[in-house]
Design an enzyme around this catalytic site. Structure first.
Site, PDB file in Angstrom:
ATOM      1  N   LYS A  22       0.593  -1.386   0.341  1.00  0.00           N
ATOM      2  CA  LYS A  22      -0.314   0.242   0.098  1.00  0.00           C
ATOM      3  C   LYS A  22       0.905   1.363  -0.162  1.00  0.00           C
ATOM      4  CE  LYS A  22      -2.112   2.840   3.243  1.00  0.00           C
ATOM      5  NZ  LYS A  22      -1.611   3.257   4.284  1.00  0.00           N
ATOM      6  N   ASN A  23       2.149   1.216   1.079  1.00  0.00           N
ATOM      7  CA  ASN A  23       2.643   2.514   1.522  1.00  0.00           C
ATOM      8  C   ASN A  23       3.254   3.221  -0.457  1.00  0.00           C
ATOM      9  OD1 ASN A  23       1.116   2.916   2.674  1.00  0.00           O
ATOM     10  ND2 ASN A  23       2.601   2.209   4.468  1.00  0.00           N
ATOM     11  N   ARG A  92      -3.721  10.093   3.469  1.00  0.00           N
ATOM     12  CA  ARG A  92      -3.008  11.425   3.633  1.00  0.00           C
ATOM     13  C   ARG A  92      -1.925  11.008   2.215  1.00  0.00           C
ATOM     14  NH1 ARG A  92      -0.920  13.680   7.171  1.00  0.00           N
ATOM     15  NH2 ARG A  92       1.634  13.604   7.730  1.00  0.00           N
ATOM     16  N   CYS A 116      -4.957   8.712   8.361  1.00  0.00           N
ATOM     17  CA  CYS A 116      -5.451   7.934   9.603  1.00  0.00           C
ATOM     18  C   CYS A 116      -5.417   9.394  10.600  1.00  0.00           C
ATOM     19  CB  CYS A 116      -4.465   6.464  10.034  1.00  0.00           C
ATOM     20  SG  CYS A 116      -5.417   5.562   9.200  1.00  0.00           S
ATOM     21  N   ARG A 121       0.169  15.135  12.488  1.00  0.00           N
ATOM     22  CA  ARG A 121       1.062  14.517  12.032  1.00  0.00           C
ATOM     23  C   ARG A 121       1.557  15.618  10.347  1.00  0.00           C
ATOM     24  NH1 ARG A 121      -1.620   9.461   9.302  1.00  0.00           N
ATOM     25  NH2 ARG A 121       0.269   8.658   8.289  1.00  0.00           N
ATOM     26  N   PRO A 122       2.255  16.859  11.146  1.00  0.00           N
ATOM     27  CA  PRO A 122       2.884  17.354  10.377  1.00  0.00           C
ATOM     28  C   PRO A 122       3.530  17.395   8.842  1.00  0.00           C
ATOM     29  CG  PRO A 122       4.350  17.633  12.307  1.00  0.00           C
ATOM     30  CD  PRO A 122       3.671  16.575  11.907  1.00  0.00           C
ATOM     31  N   ILE A 123       3.685  18.667   8.012  1.00  0.00           N
ATOM     32  CA  ILE A 123       4.154  17.851   7.408  1.00  0.00           C
ATOM     33  C   ILE A 123       5.510  19.093   6.475  1.00  0.00           C
ATOM     34  CG2 ILE A 123       2.364  16.585   5.831  1.00  0.00           C
ATOM     35  CD1 ILE A 123       1.667  19.843   4.190  1.00  0.00           C
ATOM     36  N   ASP A 124       5.774  19.404   7.403  1.00  0.00           N
ATOM     37  CA  ASP A 124       6.847  21.027   7.156  1.00  0.00           C
ATOM     38  C   ASP A 124       8.438  20.252   6.514  1.00  0.00           C
ATOM     39  OD1 ASP A 124       6.766  19.176  10.121  1.00  0.00           O
ATOM     40  OD2 ASP A 124       9.153  20.065   9.962  1.00  0.00           O
ATOM     41  N   GLN A 125       8.786  18.868   7.189  1.00  0.00           N
ATOM     42  CA  GLN A 125      10.369  18.735   6.198  1.00  0.00           C
ATOM     43  C   GLN A 125       9.531  18.386   5.002  1.00  0.00           C
ATOM     44  OE1 GLN A 125      12.451  18.469   7.660  1.00  0.00           O
ATOM     45  NE2 GLN A 125      11.799  19.644   8.873  1.00  0.00           N
ATOM     46  N   ASP A 304       3.793   0.910  12.138  1.00  0.00           N
ATOM     47  CA  ASP A 304       2.661   0.524  11.629  1.00  0.00           C
ATOM     48  C   ASP A 304       2.072  -1.256  12.393  1.00  0.00           C
ATOM     49  OD1 ASP A 304       1.871   3.142  10.536  1.00  0.00           O
ATOM     50  OD2 ASP A 304       2.718   1.962   8.100  1.00  0.00           O
ATOM     51  N   ILE A 326       7.051   7.118  17.421  1.00  0.00           N
ATOM     52  CA  ILE A 326       6.667   7.152  15.845  1.00  0.00           C
ATOM     53  C   ILE A 326       5.513   8.223  15.991  1.00  0.00           C
ATOM     54  CG2 ILE A 326       6.561   7.451  13.582  1.00  0.00           C
ATOM     55  CD1 ILE A 326       9.271   5.875  14.459  1.00  0.00           C
ATOM     56  N   ARG A 396      -8.174   0.653   3.370  1.00  0.00           N
ATOM     57  CA  ARG A 396      -8.137   1.235   2.915  1.00  0.00           C
ATOM     58  C   ARG A 396      -6.710   0.820   2.406  1.00  0.00           C
ATOM     59  NH1 ARG A 396      -6.738   5.890   6.327  1.00  0.00           N
ATOM     60  NH2 ARG A 396      -4.516   5.864   5.132  1.00  0.00           N
TER      61      ARG A 396
HETATM   62  N1  EPU Z   1       7.018  13.883  10.664  1.00  0.00           N
HETATM   63  C1  EPU Z   1       7.463  15.309  10.770  1.00  0.00           C
HETATM   64  N2  EPU Z   1       7.496  16.027   9.544  1.00  0.00           N
HETATM   65  C2  EPU Z   1       7.663  16.295   8.448  1.00  0.00           C
HETATM   66  C3  EPU Z   1       6.841  14.150   8.281  1.00  0.00           C
HETATM   67  C4  EPU Z   1       7.058  13.854   9.081  1.00  0.00           C
HETATM   68  O1  EPU Z   1       7.292  15.998  12.047  1.00  0.00           O
HETATM   69  O2  EPU Z   1       6.950  16.792   6.994  1.00  0.00           O
HETATM   70  C5  EPU Z   1       7.203  13.236  11.781  1.00  0.00           C
HETATM   71  C6  EPU Z   1       6.342  13.264  11.818  1.00  0.00           C
HETATM   72  O3  EPU Z   1       4.982  13.217  12.454  1.00  0.00           O
HETATM   73  C7  EPU Z   1       6.185  11.553  12.393  1.00  0.00           C
HETATM   74  C8  EPU Z   1       7.040  10.521  11.887  1.00  0.00           C
HETATM   75  O4  EPU Z   1       7.605  12.128  11.389  1.00  0.00           O
HETATM   76  O5  EPU Z   1       6.858  11.408  13.592  1.00  0.00           O
HETATM   77  C9  EPU Z   1       7.286   9.838  10.816  1.00  0.00           C
HETATM   78  O6  EPU Z   1       6.669  10.826   9.519  1.00  0.00           O
HETATM   79  P1  EPU Z   1       6.616  10.069   8.340  1.00  0.00           P
HETATM   80  O7  EPU Z   1       6.405  10.887   6.854  1.00  0.00           O
HETATM   81  O8  EPU Z   1       7.498   9.178   7.970  1.00  0.00           O
HETATM   82  O9  EPU Z   1       5.639   8.728   7.731  1.00  0.00           O
HETATM   83  P2  EPU Z   1       4.451   9.009   6.579  1.00  0.00           P
HETATM   84  O10 EPU Z   1       5.211   9.756   5.409  1.00  0.00           O
HETATM   85  O11 EPU Z   1       3.374  10.615   6.827  1.00  0.00           O
HETATM   86  C10 EPU Z   1       4.281   6.886   5.941  1.00  0.00           C
HETATM   87  C11 EPU Z   1       3.341   5.719   5.825  1.00  0.00           C
HETATM   88  C12 EPU Z   1       2.914   5.626   7.593  1.00  0.00           C
HETATM   89  C13 EPU Z   1       3.632   4.479   8.683  1.00  0.00           C
HETATM   90  C14 EPU Z   1       4.633   5.829   8.573  1.00  0.00           C
HETATM   91  C15 EPU Z   1       6.034   5.754   9.194  1.00  0.00           C
HETATM   92  C16 EPU Z   1       2.587   6.574   4.119  1.00  0.00           C
HETATM   93  C17 EPU Z   1       1.338   6.746   3.098  1.00  0.00           C
HETATM   94  N3  EPU Z   1       2.338   6.206   5.105  1.00  0.00           N
HETATM   95  O12 EPU Z   1       3.762   7.666   6.944  1.00  0.00           O
HETATM   96  O13 EPU Z   1       1.338   4.047   7.976  1.00  0.00           O
HETATM   97  O14 EPU Z   1       2.999   4.883   9.624  1.00  0.00           O
HETATM   98  O15 EPU Z   1       5.302   6.330   6.977  1.00  0.00           O
HETATM   99  O16 EPU Z   1       6.406   4.831   8.688  1.00  0.00           O
HETATM  100  O17 EPU Z   1       3.077   5.665   3.457  1.00  0.00           O
HETATM  101  C18 EPU Z   1      -0.133   2.981   7.603  1.00  0.00           C
HETATM  102  O18 EPU Z   1       0.003   2.614   6.335  1.00  0.00           O
HETATM  103  O19 EPU Z   1      -0.901   2.628   8.590  1.00  0.00           O
HETATM  104  C19 EPU Z   1       0.378   4.181   7.798  1.00  0.00           C
HETATM  105  C20 EPU Z   1       0.092   5.314   8.830  1.00  0.00           C
END
Ligand code: EPU
Length: 428
Positions: A22-23, A92, A116, A121-125, A304, A326, A396
């Site tokens: 999925k991811n 997401r 979820c 779950r910020p996207i600042d990076q 996960d 995480i 999902r």
């Molecule tokens: N984070 C920040 N800023 C950012 C991005 C992330 O602070 O700009 C923090 C997050 O809040 C979190 C950590 O960094 O604490 C890791 O987040 P990451 O960005 O790696 O997560 P993601 O890309 O949003 C993906 C998977 C998630 C999985 C996480 C961690 C997808 C679509 N989602 O999320 O999958 O939990 O990586 O491995 O790839 C799931 O499959 O159920 C799921 C939630």
């Protein structure tokens, strides 16, 4: 709306085949936007996140033909249509449309993503990366506006190791001018999968799967054929189910190296595991040992799988501590497990599980995707009937979950919810 019903206690035996990841899928589909001719992706999971992304591809002028496994995506007539609302809010991963559309059109408007609820779950990076490449990024009424005259390669050090930011920056950088270096990049297998697709399309990417990724921008990317990697989280979910209730279960279409941290924890509990090239045999024992688990970025124990693993630990002898580093608030499944007679308390970002407890069937609700998987595993372990609402979360991310579990001996089925039940769930 439907619910899942399970009569627990049946031993699981046989073979279960894992679908595509999925991811990966949710990043591979937006990545096709960067090509100028059709891309074929094989082995996609038949899940609602994939179908929603397919609809979004069509909204921006592409075509998406999906037969439940293979998708043929034609990006040639796509336009930079703004997507401030609607389906982007449903998942997401719609944030990958930002990187891909910015990479192709040098502009994009994408509503802030849904998905979820696991705490902040910020996207600042992601945004820091886009800005470093030369984009102007603003947040206007809940949608992110990205514009660039041109994208130029840059050196980007991620403050947080992020799967999403690493992939999104790769998407924006593959057609930028010059070299981009992502430092402190995430190393998840899904990142390698996306880099493989982009490289097959003509991109120049080195180091995916390590913490430094180098991308030399190219002018043009073209269509290709790509086979997705197996879903390590789905594989892990069935391994956990097998550890909970399995006599002998073979997990087919899995890369054992992708689930090494889970294999180590299951062995520590006493579960017998054998691996071959693309299969894992799991046979359980009656008296499982308690273990402590801390979630970490790959190759550490995946967040996960933390929720489904917690259900398994209710059966183990002794006290186990599960710590999520995480997503510190990813514990919405715990109240539901307690309703089923589990002895668990949450302290900070840890769940403390004292076992063994014989779980009892109950009416429960999945609050998110992996909470749903945790409740399904609990239902398989419980005495009597468990009814799980919130099935749309499970749909999902798990393709044919009910059929796959029934195929290895579980008594599990789906039923339509009555109007009264829908009302009750909404008000809960
Ligand atoms: N984070 C920040 N800023 C950012 C991005 C992330 O602070 O700009 C923090 C997050 O809040 C979190 C950590 O960094 O604490 C890791 O987040 P990451 O960005 O790696 O997560 P993601 O890309 O949003 C993906 C998977 C998630 C999985 C996480 C961690 C997808 C679509 N989602 O999320 O999958 O939990 O990586 O491995 O790839 C799931 O499959 O159920 C799921 C939630």
């Amino acid at each position: 709306m439907e619910k899942i019903k399970i009569i627990g206690g049946d031993p699981l035996q046989g073979m279960v085949k894992v679908s595509g990841a999925k991811n990966s899928a949710v990043a591979l589909i937006p990545a096709t936007i960067l090509a100028d001719s059709p891309v074929t992706i094989e082995g996609l999971p038949n899940i609602s996140d994939v179908r929603i992304l397919g609809d979004l591809i069509e909204e921006i002028g592409g075509t998406f033909h999906f037969d439940g496994k293979k998708a043929v995506i034609d990006p040639s007539n796509m336009v930079p249509m703004p997507l401030p609302n609607g389906k982007v809010k449903k998942l997401r991963a719609s944030y990958y449309l930002m990187g891909a559309m910015l990479g192709r059109f040098k502009k994009a408007v994408v509503g802030l993503p849904g998905g979820c609820h696991l705490g902040p779950r910020p996207i600042d990076q992601h945004i820091k990366g886009f800005e470093a490449l030369g984009a102007k990024v603003t947040n206007e009424q809940g949608a992110i506006y990205l514009r660039a005259e041109e994208l130029r390669g840059a050196r980007i050090f991620l403050d947080v190791v992020s799967v999403g930011a690493t992939i999104n920056i790769m998407l924006a950088a593959v057609r930028a001018k010059g070299r981009t270096i992502i430092e402190n990049a995430a190393k998840e297998p899904e990142i390698i999968d996306v880099a493989t697709l982009l490289s097959n399309m003509g991109a120049n990417i080195k180091g995916a799967g390590t913490d430094v990724i180098r991308i030399d921008g190219v002018e043009k990317l073209s269509g290709c054929r790509h086979s997705i990697i197996p879903d390590r989280i789905e594989a892990g979910t069935y391994m956990i189910a097998a550890a909970a209730m399995g006599k002998e279960v073979i997990i087919d279409n899995v890369i054992p190296q992708h689930v090494e941290s889970l294999i180590a924890k299951l062995r520590e509990m006493g579960v017998h595991i054998e691996t071959s090239d693309d299969q894992i045999l799991v046979s359980s024992i009656p008296d499982l040992k308690a273990v402590d688990v801390k979630t970490l970025v790959y190759p550490g124990f995946p967040t996960d799988l933390q929720q489904p693993f917690t259900s398994l630990l209710t059966k183990a002898h002794g006290t186990s501590v599960v710590t999520d580093t995480i997503y510190s608030a990813r514990f919405k499944h715990i109240d539901e497990l307690r309703r089923m007679n589990a002895n668990i308390k949450v302290e900070g970002c840890s769940a403390i599980i004292t076992g063994p407890s014989q779980l009892q069937g109950a009416k429960v609700k999945a609050s998110d995707l992996r909470a749903g998987a945790a409740l399904v595993i609990a239902g398989l372990m419980a005495e009597g009937l468990t009814e799980i609402a919130g099935v749309e979360h499970i749909d999902r991310g798990y393709s044919n979950l009910v059929e796959k579990l029934a195929g290895i001996g579980a008594t599990i089925w789906r039923e339509k919810m009555t109007d009264e039940e829908i009302e009750q769930v909404k008000n809960a």
